[in-house]
Design an enzyme around this catalytic site. Structure first.
Site, mmCIF file in Angstrom:
data_model
loop_
_atom_site.group_PDB
_atom_site.id
_atom_site.type_symbol
_atom_site.label_atom_id
_atom_site.label_comp_id
_atom_site.label_asym_id
_atom_site.label_seq_id
_atom_site.Cartn_x
_atom_site.Cartn_y
_atom_site.Cartn_z
ATOM 1 N NE ARG A 80 -3.651 -2.362 2.452
ATOM 2 C CZ ARG A 80 -3.387 -3.664 2.611
ATOM 3 N NH1 ARG A 80 -2.155 -4.053 2.900
ATOM 4 N NH2 ARG A 80 -4.345 -4.552 2.487
ATOM 5 C CG HIS A 105 -0.815 -5.633 -4.193
ATOM 6 N ND1 HIS A 105 0.328 -5.505 -3.460
ATOM 7 C CD2 HIS A 105 -1.566 -6.591 -3.573
ATOM 8 C CE1 HIS A 105 0.297 -6.351 -2.431
ATOM 9 N NE2 HIS A 105 -0.847 -7.011 -2.475
ATOM 10 C CG HIS A 179 -0.128 -11.467 -3.851
ATOM 11 N ND1 HIS A 179 -1.252 -12.107 -3.386
ATOM 12 C CD2 HIS A 179 0.065 -10.421 -3.025
ATOM 13 C CE1 HIS A 179 -1.739 -11.460 -2.346
ATOM 14 N NE2 HIS A 179 -0.949 -10.428 -2.097
ATOM 15 C CB SER A 180 2.559 -17.782 -5.133
ATOM 16 O OG SER A 180 2.813 -17.715 -6.515
ATOM 17 C CE1 TYR A 181 -4.134 -15.272 -0.766
ATOM 18 C CE2 TYR A 181 -3.235 -14.760 -2.933
ATOM 19 C CZ TYR A 181 -3.980 -14.392 -1.825
ATOM 20 O OH TYR A 181 -4.569 -13.152 -1.780
ATOM 21 C CG ASP A 252 -2.157 -8.120 5.276
ATOM 22 O OD1 ASP A 252 -1.140 -8.257 4.566
ATOM 23 O OD2 ASP A 252 -3.223 -7.650 4.853
ATOM 24 C CD GLU A 313 2.273 -10.287 -0.255
ATOM 25 O OE1 GLU A 313 2.327 -9.140 -0.758
ATOM 26 O OE2 GLU A 313 1.364 -10.638 0.521
#
Length: 350
Positions: A80, A105, A179-181, A252, A313
């Site tokens: 952000r 992003h 941004h892979s989960y 987060d 990340e």
């Protein structure tokens, strides 16, 4: 080592291609030139069963509508930026405000929503795809014509690396990530609450109500944000710590790494036996435990829900442009940006 290329769909009358990077041990990375998105990663569990360990979709239409940035390259700036604006050399730049009043992003159409050029690179020991894109001056409000590349490389050591590079004809900002989960259970059989995570980090950034850094670096000691000896993700979900509550019951948060390229991030799933070790050039990692994923719709055959995957990340610290004490991600004119993160897939030793 080989790369297989196939058509995946079309976006705005352009063909989207899917690339399969396959090593000699059967590990496979699927990625596409739309958003440099990693759609699937297949690795073995302790019994030798190959399954997918990331969250993704099956169709290009789902990726076009995606709001979770699943598997995507993020830029120009990850995270952000407060109030969607920043100042460089006395000039104020206004960015897209795509999350409340803030920029998130890369904006409304960040790197995750453009079609990249792609070049296949193969050798006996490596299979790679190099994605390139020219981000024009003024795109999403950023200055400078930026030539950027993202190279995905898989080798026979079961290592997958991401190399980001860029150069601009004007002073600008650049702070990229993926941004892979991750979900090491395999084929999303379980959520990630019983995954354990180790991070070599003594400090994390305090967040405000908008999930922006306040500027304070807090000690992880005696909190559910202490990953120095490893801990289950679930401990942060049930934690009463104000920062865990603020993030939506979980994580987060940006963490400052004590070391680089020294097994600094390790994710494990004891039931499958899978491990993921991450090493990076970057100063920090944002840990996001999927707290904002909604219980609606289907993702790759399973119901969407919170904690379906965890993002790790690697990047510069969020909103650094507004905090002089953070390492800068200002990119000078004609200066080369370069960052590399390595993901090593393994099996937990008994």
């Amino acid at each position: 080592m080989r790369v297989i290329k196939e058509e995946f769909g079309r976006v705005n009358d352009q063909t989207v291609f899917l690339f399969h990077l396959i090593n000699d041990h059967g590990v496979k990375i699927d990625c596409m030139n739309y958003g440099c998105i990693i759609t699937k990663i297949f690795t073995p569990d302790k019994d030798g069963n190959f399954e997918n360990i990331v969250v993704g979709y099956d169709t290009i239409n789902e990726y076009e509508k995606d709001s979770y940035f699943l598997g995507a390259a993020i830029g120009r700036v990850a995270g952000r930026i407060k109030e969607g604006s920043f100042e460089l050399d006395g000039h104020t730049y206004s960015l897209a405000q795509n999350e409340n009043n803030n920029h998130l992003h890369g904006g409304i159409k960040g790197f995750n929503q453009v079609i990249w050029d792609a070049e296949i690179i193969e050798s006996e020991q490596e299979a790679a795809v190099r994605f390139t894109y020219l981000s024009p001056n003024g795109e999403e409000g950023y200055p400078g014509n930026l030539k950027v590349s993202v190279t995905y490389t898989l080798n026979n050591k079961n290592e997958f690396s991401i190399h980001y590079s860029g150069i601009s004809d004007e002073k600008t900002l650049l702070n990229m990530t993926n941004h892979s989960y991750f979900n090491l259970s395999g084929d999303l059989k379980r959520d990630i609450l019983n995954h354990s995570l180790l991070i070599k980090s003594d400090k994390f950034l305090e967040l405000n109500d908008e999930l922006l850094p306040t500027g304070e670096m807090l000690d992880v000691k005696d909190t559910a944000l202490d990953f120095t000896s490893g801990r289950l993700i679930q401990t942060g979900v049930i934690s009463d710590h104000p920062q865990n509550k603020l993030a939506g019951e979980g994580y987060d948060h940006p963490f400052l790494l004590n070391k680089q390229h020294n097994d600094e991030i390790v994710l494990k799933d004891s039931e499958s036996g899978r491990t993921l070790t991450i090493e990076t050039d970057e100063v920090g990692v944002v840990v996001y435990s999927g707290n904002q994923m909604k219980s609606e719709g289907i993702i790759t055959g399973v119901p969407s829900r919170k904690y379906l995957g965890i993002c790790l990340e690697t990047q510069g610290l969020p909103d650094a442009i507004h905090h002089q004490q953070f390492p800068s991600w200002i990119l000078e004119k004609e200066e080369e940006y370069s960052s590399k993160t390595i993901y090593r897939f393994g099996i937990e030793e008994n």
